[in-house]
Design a protein around this motif. Structure first.
Motif, PDB file in Angstrom:
ATOM      1  N   PRO A  55       0.815  -1.209   0.000  1.00 25.60           N
ATOM      2  CA  PRO A  55       0.000   0.000   0.000  1.00 25.60           C
ATOM      3  C   PRO A  55       0.855   1.268   0.000  1.00 25.60           C
ATOM      4  CG  PRO A  55      -0.041  -1.025   2.153  1.00 25.60           C
ATOM      5  CD  PRO A  55       0.726  -1.940   1.259  1.00 25.60           C
ATOM      6  N   THR A  56       0.398   2.270  -0.751  1.00 24.70           N
ATOM      7  CA  THR A  56       1.056   3.575  -0.807  1.00 24.70           C
ATOM      8  C   THR A  56       0.000   4.670  -0.774  1.00 24.70           C
ATOM      9  OG1 THR A  56       1.004   3.615  -3.209  1.00 24.70           O
ATOM     10  CG2 THR A  56       2.981   2.716  -2.195  1.00 24.70           C
ATOM     11  N   LEU A  57       0.415   5.862  -0.432  1.00 22.64           N
ATOM     12  CA  LEU A  57      -0.474   7.022  -0.460  1.00 22.64           C
ATOM     13  C   LEU A  57      -0.251   7.788  -1.760  1.00 22.64           C
ATOM     14  CD1 LEU A  57      -0.224   8.511   3.134  1.00 22.64           C
ATOM     15  CD2 LEU A  57      -2.185   7.411   2.099  1.00 22.64           C
ATOM     16  N   ILE A 117      -1.332  -0.173  10.181  1.00 19.88           N
ATOM     17  CA  ILE A 117      -1.491   1.247   9.836  1.00 19.88           C
ATOM     18  C   ILE A 117      -1.748   2.056  11.096  1.00 19.88           C
ATOM     19  CG2 ILE A 117      -2.860   2.910   8.522  1.00 19.88           C
ATOM     20  CD1 ILE A 117      -3.514   0.657   6.577  1.00 19.88           C
ATOM     21  N   THR A 118      -1.037   3.183  11.212  1.00 21.19           N
ATOM     22  CA  THR A 118      -1.229   4.110  12.328  1.00 21.19           C
ATOM     23  C   THR A 118      -1.418   5.508  11.765  1.00 21.19           C
ATOM     24  OG1 THR A 118       0.254   2.774  13.664  1.00 21.19           O
ATOM     25  CG2 THR A 118      -0.253   4.972  14.480  1.00 21.19           C
ATOM     26  N   ILE A 119      -2.515   6.157  12.143  1.00 20.78           N
ATOM     27  CA  ILE A 119      -2.820   7.507  11.665  1.00 20.78           C
ATOM     28  C   ILE A 119      -3.056   8.409  12.870  1.00 20.78           C
ATOM     29  CG2 ILE A 119      -4.368   8.946  10.296  1.00 20.78           C
ATOM     30  CD1 ILE A 119      -5.142   6.444   8.735  1.00 20.78           C
ATOM     31  N   HIS A 120      -2.410   9.580  12.859  1.00 22.37           N
ATOM     32  CA  HIS A 120      -2.669  10.624  13.840  1.00 22.37           C
ATOM     33  C   HIS A 120      -3.197  11.833  13.069  1.00 22.37           C
ATOM     34  CE1 HIS A 120      -0.763   8.423  17.061  1.00 22.37           C
ATOM     35  NE2 HIS A 120       0.257   8.178  16.258  1.00 22.37           N
ATOM     36  N   GLU A 122       1.558   6.126   9.088  1.00 20.04           N
ATOM     37  CA  GLU A 122       2.648   5.163   9.069  1.00 20.04           C
ATOM     38  C   GLU A 122       2.104   3.773   8.780  1.00 20.04           C
ATOM     39  OE1 GLU A 122       6.155   5.159  11.992  1.00 20.04           O
ATOM     40  OE2 GLU A 122       4.797   3.621  12.775  1.00 20.04           O
ATOM     41  N   ILE A 123       2.803   3.052   7.915  1.00 22.40           N
ATOM     42  CA  ILE A 123       2.468   1.657   7.640  1.00 22.40           C
ATOM     43  C   ILE A 123       3.699   0.813   7.947  1.00 22.40           C
ATOM     44  CG2 ILE A 123       1.749  -0.036   5.931  1.00 22.40           C
ATOM     45  CD1 ILE A 123       0.304   2.152   4.441  1.00 22.40           C
ATOM     46  N   ASP A 144       6.793   6.048   6.635  1.00 21.09           N
ATOM     47  CA  ASP A 144       6.054   7.203   7.127  1.00 21.09           C
ATOM     48  C   ASP A 144       5.343   7.889   5.959  1.00 21.09           C
ATOM     49  OD1 ASP A 144       8.266   8.224   5.880  1.00 21.09           O
ATOM     50  OD2 ASP A 144       8.712   9.712   7.407  1.00 21.09           O
ATOM     51  N   LYS A 145       4.688   8.992   6.271  1.00 24.36           N
ATOM     52  CA  LYS A 145       3.883   9.710   5.281  1.00 24.36           C
ATOM     53  C   LYS A 145       4.713  10.133   4.066  1.00 24.36           C
ATOM     54  CE  LYS A 145       1.101  13.884   5.291  1.00 24.36           C
ATOM     55  NZ  LYS A 145       0.555  14.941   6.142  1.00 24.36           N
TER      56      LYS A 145
END
Length: 176
Positions: free
Chosen positions: A63-65, A90-93, A114-115, A154-155
């Motif tokens: 997966p990518t953004l 997956i971690t999202i803030h 972050e993945i 990271d992002k």
């Protein structure tokens, strides 16, 4: 009360089980002959040979953004991908967007995304659940790193890998 199951009587052929062993050996010998004559290719010589030209259409990669054509985040930090992820990779803030910003129509964006590629099982659920088409699975299969920290994307790293995706982006659509 016990339920008694009657076992069927075995025939002489089944009692000997030798015909089954011979049939299995015949299949094994046929396969061996195909491999030795070169009709069946078993091993790919990696890294000289790669899957790039042979990847099936249904292959699910990492997966990518992706960003839109204006360079803005497509992700609205709804956290659906974080909630659906089976291994919790997956971690999202999220953070709020200031009301003075041009893109203030969207309430929030990811401050940190972050993945953990070591935990990721490449199932593709994050791509399916994303309402803004912000996550895509790329056709790359060779992610390496010397430490666990290098395998946490990271992002910025995710945007480098994903690139820019053109087309309708729901969150910037004025009709939405």
């Amino acid at each position: 009360m016990a339920f008694v199951v009657q076992r069927p009587k075995l025939t002489l052929r089944e009692k000997l089980y030798l015909p089954s062993v011979v049939a299995g050996l015949v299949i094994t010998w046929r396969h061996l002959i195909k491999v030795l004559t070169g009709k069946t290719k078993v091993t790919m010589q990696y890294p000289e040979e790669k899957w790039d030209s042979h990847l099936p259409a249904h292959y699910r990669g990492a997966p990518t953004l992706v960003a839109d054509e204006h360079g803005k985040d497509r992700c609205v930090a709804c956290q659906l991908c974080e909630f659906i992820c089976p291994p919790r990779a997956i971690t999202i803030h999220p953070e709020e967007i200031a009301s003075t910003d041009r893109w203030a129509k969207v309430e929030k964006r990811p401050k940190e995304f972050e993945i953990d590629m070591i935990r990721c099982i490449y199932c593709g659920l994050c791509e399916e659940v994303c309402p803004e088409q912000a996550i895509f699975l790329q056709k790359d299969y060779s992610f390496t790193g010397y430490s666990r920290q290098e395998m946490k994307h990271d992002k910025q790293k995710l945007y480098e890998l994903g690139g820019i995706k053109t087309g309708l982006v729901n969150k910037w659509n004025e009709k939405k």
